[in-house]
Design an enzyme around this catalytic site. Structure first.
Site, short mmCIF file in Angstrom:
data_model
loop_
_atom_site.label_atom_id
_atom_site.label_comp_id
_atom_site.label_asym_id
_atom_site.label_seq_id
_atom_site.Cartn_x
_atom_site.Cartn_y
_atom_site.Cartn_z
N LEU A 314 39.40 27.27 42.64
CA LEU A 314 40.27 26.24 42.07
C LEU A 314 40.52 25.20 43.15
CD1 LEU A 314 43.05 28.16 40.07
CD2 LEU A 314 41.08 26.93 39.15
N ASP A 315 40.54 23.93 42.75
CA ASP A 315 40.96 22.88 43.67
C ASP A 315 42.34 23.20 44.23
OD1 ASP A 315 38.84 21.19 43.70
OD2 ASP A 315 39.65 19.78 42.26
N ARG A 316 42.60 22.70 45.42
CA ARG A 316 43.94 22.88 45.99
C ARG A 316 45.01 22.28 45.09
NH1 ARG A 316 47.24 20.01 49.49
NH2 ARG A 316 45.69 18.37 49.84
#
Length: 586
Positions: A314-316
């Site tokens: 997941l993206d930050r």
């Protein structure tokens, strides 16, 4: 009778000769085994450990960039460590034939002469494991809706890279690690914080080198000696030298960017997996400037969940369902399902404008513009990918859209929505004016990649939000001044005072560490060093400036992983507040 004896003499002589050669061959094999193992170990160390820049993508896939502690990292003194054991093992379970392995990789097991060489099974990944000694490096505190990490000392470790060979430390720091001016590295040398092969560096002009292990050929040997060094018709060679690359250790005073104070909620836990609802702004695992402010560290420190294997990315800035396997076997099984396209992922986001009511499929290929900055765009030369979108609601200004990525490219959902002309409402990258008047709609970008990156960085630099791009000031550098030139930022007197203060503080830290050797570390709680204040350091430039904290709202992007489904599991997280029908922009 005497004639018959004469006939048998050559035969007996040949038998004795064969037995003698057999004994020599077995002796040579036994001697060669430990040498080959040393060669293999040396070759792995000398070759360096390569790893691409970590990018947490929108969609699932094999997690990358795991960093078990205690190993030198590949990217230099500013990169988290990565272990060879963290590499994903082969999923097909087949053993490679001995001939496919290099001479430094072959290992013989005990057995009959002529038995086929069978390499040992590959070692399973140990997971991303951090212990109490790592958790005790520092502690958290909460302020203004943010989770913050108290500054702490940290050793960055790396082996000499091939491109550094023949260059001085002065050159390497000036060209690759430009976060600090040259004066800082000079002060660090004088304070004893920079070590080469575990010896304090005395002069930055020292030239880096590498000696790779090698096996000599047999050409200088006589035919008889050469024959004795052969086994089953294969020239095994003679081990001549094994030596590692130069090893660099740099002690720094580390500051981590703040993240949201929203807690990480456990959605499910059983003997196989841990499933959490990840808040926006928290990276999955240590990367870049983040270490303690990561999901891995928070779960270990606050929930005593350790040795976890991330199952997808997941993206930050992306929130939602995040799965971890508890064992390597479970990790391999689910990754096999990922490769076989057996998993379904569903996201929800809020986008600009009125999204079409009918289902929209986007199959535009995506190309990575910069791994370092973390920017992608649609390009015919990119990797094929496919996303399916369905509008859920529209409030007159923005739309809530359900997203189903059928592939797992970096930033896939965000890039496809930008291409469709409906970027995520508060996306700090793909809804930026740096893309031009159309903001990338239809793939129209009226500038080169270099100009795009320059404008993106300039925009976030002006907003003091470089952390969004996972950058610090020294990473900007095409137009930055040459840090190999003498720095005027620090005067000589100031430098002397900083070095003296740093040496005094380092002595206090060392004494405190010795005093704490016998103090047990309580599980889940960081041991506090009261002897010395680690939160300020005379050499640290970040200690001399007061960065502006982001607001909690600035750390939220309207993209949420809503559901993750496999053949025998399904996990969902609650719909975020910004996705409700009655939500209004403030």
């Amino acid at each position: 009778m005497w004639l018959g004896g004469r006939l048998w003499l050559p035969v007996l002589g040949q038998v004795c000769s064969n037995l003698r050669c057999l004994a020599i061959a077995r002796t040579w094999s036994a001697c060669r085994r430990p040498m080959a193992e040393r060669l293999s170990t040396g070759a792995e160390a000398a070759s360096g450990l390569g790893a691409p820049a970590q990018q947490n993508g929108d969609a699932g896939g094999a997690a990358r960039g795991e960093q078990p502690p205690g190993h030198p990292e590949p990217g230099g003194p500013g990169v988290e460590p990565v272990s060879e054991d963290a590499k994903q093992p082969s999923g097909n379970g087949e053993r490679a034939p001995a001939a496919a392995l290099g001479p430094a990789k072959r290992k013989k097991r005990r057995g009959a002469v002529g038995e086929r060489v069978v390499p040992p099974p590959k070692k399973r990944r140990a997971g991303v494991s951090f212990g109490d000694e790592h958790f005790a490096e520092t502690s958290y505190y909460f302020e203004g809706g943010l989770r913050k990490v108290r500054p702490y000392y940290f050793d960055f470790r790396t082996y000499c890279k091939g491109r550094w060979v023949g260059h001085s430390l002065l050159h390497v720091f000036g060209t690759e690690f430009r976060a600090q001016p040259l004066a800082y590295y000079e002060a660090a040398v004088r304070a004893g914080r920079l070590h080469l092969n575990e010896e304090p560096v005395q002069d930055l002009s020292i030239v880096l080198k590498v000696d790779r292990p090698y096996v000599s050929d047999l050409s200088p040997l006589s035919p008889s000696s050469k024959r004795l060094c052969c086994f089953q018709g294969t020239e095994v060679g003679i081990l001549v030298k094994v030596k590692d690359n130069d090893f660099l250790r740099n002690t720094v005073h580390r500051h981590e960017p703040p993240v949201t104070a929203e807690p990480i909620r456990l959605l499910a836990e059983n003997e196989d997996v841990v499933v959490v609802d990840k808040p926006s702004s928290i990276p999955v695992h240590p990367c870049g400037r983040f270490r303690h402010n990561t999901v891995i560290f928070i779960l270990g420190k606050e929930h005593q969940l350790k040795e976890l294997h991330p199952l997808h990315r997941l993206d930050r800035l992306t929130s939602g369902v995040l799965m971890f396997a508890k064992t390597a076997a479970v990790s391999e099984r689910i990754h096999e399902q990922v490769r076989d396209r057996q998993l379904e992922k569903e996201y929800v986001c809020r986008v600009v404008g009125e999204f079409p009511t009918e289902e929209v499929t986007c199959k535009e290929p995506i190309l990575v513009v910069s791994y370092k900055v973390g920017v992608c765009r649609v390009d015919p030369q990119g990797k094929p990918c496919e996303s399916v979108f369905q509008r859920l609601s529209y409030n007159g200004h923005s739309s809530v859209v359900r997203c189903r990525p059928l592939t797992g490219r970096t930033h896939q959902i965000r890039v496809h929505l930008q291409f469709l002309g409906h970027p995520i409402l508060n996306d700090p990258i793909y809804n930026s004016a740096a893309w031009g008047p159309s903001r990338g709609r239809g793939g129209h970008i009226p500038k080169t990649d270099e100009e795009l990156l320059r404008d993106l960085v300039a925009e976030h630099q002006a907003k003091q939000s470089l952390d969004v791009l996972d950058l610090c000031g020294g990473d900007l550098c095409p137009g930055a001044p040459d840090s190999t030139a003498p720095s005027s930022e620090l005067s000589k007197d100031c430098l002397e005072e900083m070095v003296a203060s740093a040496q005094k503080m380092d002595g206090a830290v060392e004494a405190a560490s010795r005093d704490l050797d016998g103090v047990p570390v309580t599980s889940g709680k960081a041991t506090k060093i009261d002897v010395v204040n680690q939160e300020t350091d005379p050499l640290c430039s970040e200690c001399r400036r007061v960065p502006q904290d982001p607001s909690p709202q600035d750390l939220v992007m309207f993209l949420h992983a809503l559901r993750y489904k496999g053949p025998d599991f399904e996990y969902c997280s609650p719909m975020p507040a910004w996705a409700r029908d009655d939500w209004q922009e403030h």
